[in-house]
Design an enzyme around this catalytic site. Structure first.
Site, PDB file in Angstrom:
ATOM      1  CG  HIS A 119      -1.941  -1.139   1.135  1.00 41.09           C
ATOM      2  ND1 HIS A 119      -2.500  -1.717   2.254  1.00 41.09           N
ATOM      3  CD2 HIS A 119      -2.453  -1.817   0.078  1.00 41.09           C
ATOM      4  CE1 HIS A 119      -3.332  -2.695   1.887  1.00 41.09           C
ATOM      5  NE2 HIS A 119      -3.311  -2.775   0.566  1.00 41.09           N
ATOM      6  CD  GLU A 213      -9.487  -8.786  20.210  1.00 37.82           C
ATOM      7  OE1 GLU A 213      -9.050  -8.193  21.201  1.00 37.82           O
ATOM      8  OE2 GLU A 213     -10.474  -9.545  20.227  1.00 37.82           O
TER       9      GLU A 213
HETATM   10  C1  BV8 Z   1      -8.459  -2.172  -5.111  1.00 39.15           C
HETATM   11  C2  BV8 Z   1      -2.969   3.026   2.418  1.00 39.15           C
HETATM   12  C3  BV8 Z   1      -9.176  -2.331  -7.369  1.00 39.15           C
HETATM   13  C4  BV8 Z   1      -3.745   4.276   2.686  1.00 39.15           C
HETATM   14  C5  BV8 Z   1      -4.605   1.226   2.648  1.00 39.15           C
HETATM   15  C6  BV8 Z   1     -12.475  -7.087  -3.177  1.00 39.15           C
HETATM   16  C7  BV8 Z   1     -11.493  -7.032  -4.161  1.00 39.15           C
HETATM   17  C8  BV8 Z   1     -10.876  -5.838  -4.495  1.00 39.15           C
HETATM   18  C9  BV8 Z   1     -11.228  -4.655  -3.821  1.00 39.15           C
HETATM   19  C10 BV8 Z   1     -12.190  -4.695  -2.837  1.00 39.15           C
HETATM   20  C11 BV8 Z   1     -12.811  -5.903  -2.513  1.00 39.15           C
HETATM   21  N1  BV8 Z   1     -13.704  -5.633  -1.524  1.00 39.15           N
HETATM   22  C12 BV8 Z   1     -13.646  -4.326  -1.213  1.00 39.15           C
HETATM   23  C13 BV8 Z   1     -12.756  -3.731  -2.005  1.00 39.15           C
HETATM   24  C14 BV8 Z   1     -12.444  -2.309  -1.973  1.00 39.15           C
HETATM   25  C15 BV8 Z   1     -11.334  -1.968  -0.984  1.00 39.15           C
HETATM   26  C16 BV8 Z   1     -11.440  -2.664   0.342  1.00 39.15           C
HETATM   27  O1  BV8 Z   1     -10.774  -3.653   0.597  1.00 39.15           O
HETATM   28  N2  BV8 Z   1     -12.289  -2.130   1.203  1.00 39.15           N
HETATM   29  C17 BV8 Z   1     -12.445  -2.666   2.546  1.00 39.15           C
HETATM   30  C18 BV8 Z   1     -12.601  -1.509   3.523  1.00 39.15           C
HETATM   31  C19 BV8 Z   1     -13.632  -3.587   2.542  1.00 39.15           C
HETATM   32  N3  BV8 Z   1     -10.028  -2.255  -1.553  1.00 39.15           N
HETATM   33  C20 BV8 Z   1      -9.446  -1.312  -2.314  1.00 39.15           C
HETATM   34  O2  BV8 Z   1      -9.981  -0.266  -2.633  1.00 39.15           O
HETATM   35  C21 BV8 Z   1      -8.046  -1.627  -2.803  1.00 39.15           C
HETATM   36  N4  BV8 Z   1      -7.962  -1.333  -4.195  1.00 39.15           N
HETATM   37  O3  BV8 Z   1      -9.004  -3.181  -4.815  1.00 39.15           O
HETATM   38  O4  BV8 Z   1      -8.302  -1.740  -6.427  1.00 39.15           O
HETATM   39  C22 BV8 Z   1     -10.327  -1.386  -7.447  1.00 39.15           C
HETATM   40  C23 BV8 Z   1     -10.159  -0.255  -8.203  1.00 39.15           C
HETATM   41  C24 BV8 Z   1     -11.243   0.624  -8.340  1.00 39.15           C
HETATM   42  C25 BV8 Z   1     -12.458   0.364  -7.687  1.00 39.15           C
HETATM   43  C26 BV8 Z   1     -12.586  -0.778  -6.871  1.00 39.15           C
HETATM   44  C27 BV8 Z   1     -11.515  -1.665  -6.744  1.00 39.15           C
HETATM   45  C28 BV8 Z   1      -7.031  -0.727  -2.127  1.00 39.15           C
HETATM   46  C29 BV8 Z   1      -6.903  -1.075  -0.676  1.00 39.15           C
HETATM   47  C30 BV8 Z   1      -5.722  -0.301  -0.061  1.00 39.15           C
HETATM   48  C31 BV8 Z   1      -6.234   0.791   0.849  1.00 39.15           C
HETATM   49  N5  BV8 Z   1      -5.105   1.494   1.467  1.00 39.15           N
HETATM   50  N6  BV8 Z   1      -3.561   1.898   3.166  1.00 39.15           N
HETATM   51  C32 BV8 Z   1      -3.494   4.806   4.074  1.00 39.15           C
HETATM   52  O5  BV8 Z   1      -2.944   4.083   4.918  1.00 39.15           O
HETATM   53  O6  BV8 Z   1      -3.877   5.979   4.311  1.00 39.15           O
HETATM   54  S1  BV8 Z   1      -5.249  -0.023   3.553  1.00 39.15           S
HETATM   55  C33 BV8 Z   1      -5.159   0.423   5.202  1.00 39.15           C
HETATM   56  O7  BV8 Z   1      -6.146  -0.311   5.852  1.00 39.15           O
HETATM   57  C34 BV8 Z   1      -3.889   0.057   5.881  1.00 39.15           C
HETATM   58  O8  BV8 Z   1      -2.754   0.230   5.088  1.00 39.15           O
HETATM   59  C35 BV8 Z   1      -4.094  -1.379   6.215  1.00 39.15           C
HETATM   60  O9  BV8 Z   1      -3.614  -2.172   5.194  1.00 39.15           O
HETATM   61  C36 BV8 Z   1      -5.577  -1.516   6.241  1.00 39.15           C
HETATM   62  C37 BV8 Z   1      -6.061  -1.850   7.622  1.00 39.15           C
HETATM   63  O10 BV8 Z   1      -5.970  -3.216   7.690  1.00 39.15           O
HETATM   64  P1  BV8 Z   1      -5.096  -3.916   8.814  1.00 39.15           P
HETATM   65  O11 BV8 Z   1      -3.666  -3.734   8.507  1.00 39.15           O
HETATM   66  O12 BV8 Z   1      -5.602  -5.290   8.919  1.00 39.15           O
HETATM   67  O13 BV8 Z   1      -5.370  -3.088  10.124  1.00 39.15           O
HETATM   68  P2  BV8 Z   1      -6.661  -3.117  11.032  1.00 39.15           P
HETATM   69  O14 BV8 Z   1      -6.615  -1.880  11.852  1.00 39.15           O
HETATM   70  O15 BV8 Z   1      -7.852  -3.426  10.194  1.00 39.15           O
HETATM   71  O16 BV8 Z   1      -6.434  -4.395  11.987  1.00 39.15           O
HETATM   72  C38 BV8 Z   1      -5.365  -4.386  12.909  1.00 39.15           C
HETATM   73  C39 BV8 Z   1      -5.250  -5.781  13.452  1.00 39.15           C
HETATM   74  O17 BV8 Z   1      -4.148  -5.821  14.344  1.00 39.15           O
HETATM   75  C40 BV8 Z   1      -6.469  -6.233  14.234  1.00 39.15           C
HETATM   76  O18 BV8 Z   1      -6.820  -7.554  13.846  1.00 39.15           O
HETATM   77  C41 BV8 Z   1      -5.972  -6.215  15.685  1.00 39.15           C
HETATM   78  O19 BV8 Z   1      -6.594  -7.232  16.462  1.00 39.15           O
HETATM   79  C42 BV8 Z   1      -4.521  -6.526  15.503  1.00 39.15           C
HETATM   80  N7  BV8 Z   1      -3.643  -6.066  16.572  1.00 39.15           N
HETATM   81  C43 BV8 Z   1      -3.826  -5.024  17.436  1.00 39.15           C
HETATM   82  N8  BV8 Z   1      -2.757  -4.931  18.255  1.00 39.15           N
HETATM   83  C44 BV8 Z   1      -1.886  -5.910  17.879  1.00 39.15           C
HETATM   84  C45 BV8 Z   1      -2.440  -6.632  16.813  1.00 39.15           C
HETATM   85  N9  BV8 Z   1      -1.823  -7.664  16.214  1.00 39.15           N
HETATM   86  C46 BV8 Z   1      -0.593  -8.008  16.696  1.00 39.15           C
HETATM   87  N10 BV8 Z   1       0.016  -7.362  17.709  1.00 39.15           N
HETATM   88  C47 BV8 Z   1      -0.600  -6.321  18.332  1.00 39.15           C
HETATM   89  N11 BV8 Z   1      -0.006  -5.684  19.353  1.00 39.15           N
END
Ligand code: BV8
Length: 242
Positions: A119, A213
């Site tokens: 990303h 989690e």
């Molecule tokens: C795209 C940069 C094609 C920006 C980020 C299916 C297929 C394709 C696309 C989609 C699809 N379904 C939906 C989509 C659309 C979308 C998407 O996924 N939406 C989600 C919300 C449903 N995807 C996209 O748009 C992607 N592009 O597919 O292109 C396209 C083109 C045009 C139109 C449509 C599609 C692009 C996705 C990239 C987005 N950019 N980052 C920025 O940072 O500002 S993603 C961003 O969110 C972060 O970088 C990170 O990757 C993500 C968050 O996810 P996690 O890393 O998992 O973090 P999260 O907070 O969710 O979870 C943290 C975890 O850590 C928890 O489980 C917690 O329990 C745990 N934790 C907590 N403490 C600890 C721990 N673990 C270990 N140790 C600890 N101490």
């Protein structure tokens, strides 16, 4: 044998480990995850509403301020024991590959040399109008040095933007050829990154998850270690190096 010893022995036998990481990997560095609520000015905003081309088109100043807020947090943080453990494992001769969803650059800063940052990198800017190259971020910089337009934006992949095809192919190849996969600190909600981890479920090599989690991956992995990355990774990697 404890689960940590079990995982350490599996890692010790591995020739090609892959670490697939999310925001939880940097939690112990002090960087909030995407699921954490934001504070202060940004407390009533959701990252996914601001990390989009639409938000930038509508109000570039607000989106740029959002990234300055996040960059300020990252400037005050550093890689944690989990990042260092993965880097030390590589330094001990293991052919480690990191595939990260994070944009903080902390795996590279900790010394990992093979990092696929799906990303992008929040500490760089690029031109929103497609001029080539990325630039070290400039505080409040907005003019592209190439086209001179007010078009600079963070060098990250926004929701609704496509990921770099080459990075995706390289990451897919890494997962298809690894002999152990660690899924660390990710909620598995963001695609297509989550598809990479799902790919591993169809292959028969050990898949280990580290997360406080359960996630959509948890009931499919071989070993689930409930807890923090910075707690488990140093112990596991030490076993593997002994
Ligand atoms: C795209 C940069 C094609 C920006 C980020 C299916 C297929 C394709 C696309 C989609 C699809 N379904 C939906 C989509 C659309 C979308 C998407 O996924 N939406 C989600 C919300 C449903 N995807 C996209 O748009 C992607 N592009 O597919 O292109 C396209 C083109 C045009 C139109 C449509 C599609 C692009 C996705 C990239 C987005 N950019 N980052 C920025 O940072 O500002 S993603 C961003 O969110 C972060 O970088 C990170 O990757 C993500 C968050 O996810 P996690 O890393 O998992 O973090 P999260 O907070 O969710 O979870 C943290 C975890 O850590 C928890 O489980 C917690 O329990 C745990 N934790 C907590 N403490 C600890 C721990 N673990 C270990 N140790 C600890 N101490």
């Amino acid at each position: 044998m404890t689960k940590i010893e079990q995982v350490g022995r599996l890692l010790k036998k591995s020739q090609s480990p892959v670490f697939f990481t999310g925001a939880g990997m940097s939690k112990e560095s002090g960087i909030p995850t995407f699921r954490d609520a934001m504070d202060g000015l940004w407390s009533d905003n959701r990252p996914e509403d601001l990390a989009t081309p639409t938000a930038f088109h509508k109000d570039p100043a607000k989106v740029r301020a959002f990234y300055e807020y996040r960059r300020d947090i990252i400037r005050g943080c550093k890689p944690n024991a989990g990042h260092v453990a993965i880097s030390d494992l590589e330094k001990s001769g293991s052919k480690v590959v990191v595939i990260t969803q994070n944009v903080d650059g902390f795996h590279e800063a900790a010394g990992s040399s093979k990092v696929f940052a799906l990303h992008g990198n929040i500490m760089e800017d690029r031109c929103n109008d497609g001029c080539p190259g990325s630039h070290p971020m400039g505080r409040h910089a907005s003019i592209c040095p190439m086209c001179k337009k007010d078009a600079l934006r963070p060098n990250v992949v926004w929701f609704g933007e496509s990921l770099d095809e080459r990075l995706l192919l390289q990451s897919t190849a890494a997962i298809m050829t690894c002999d152990i996969l660690f899924i660390i600190g990710t909620s598995g909600l963001v695609y297509p990154a989550a598809d990479l981890a799902n790919l591993a479920m169809q292959r028969r090599f050990p898949v280990i998850e580290i997360n406080p989690e359960p996630t959509p991956f948890t009931d499919q992995v071989d070993i689930f270690l409930p807890g923090a990355a910075a707690k488990f990774l140093p112990k596991i990697c030490r076993f593997a190096r002994e």
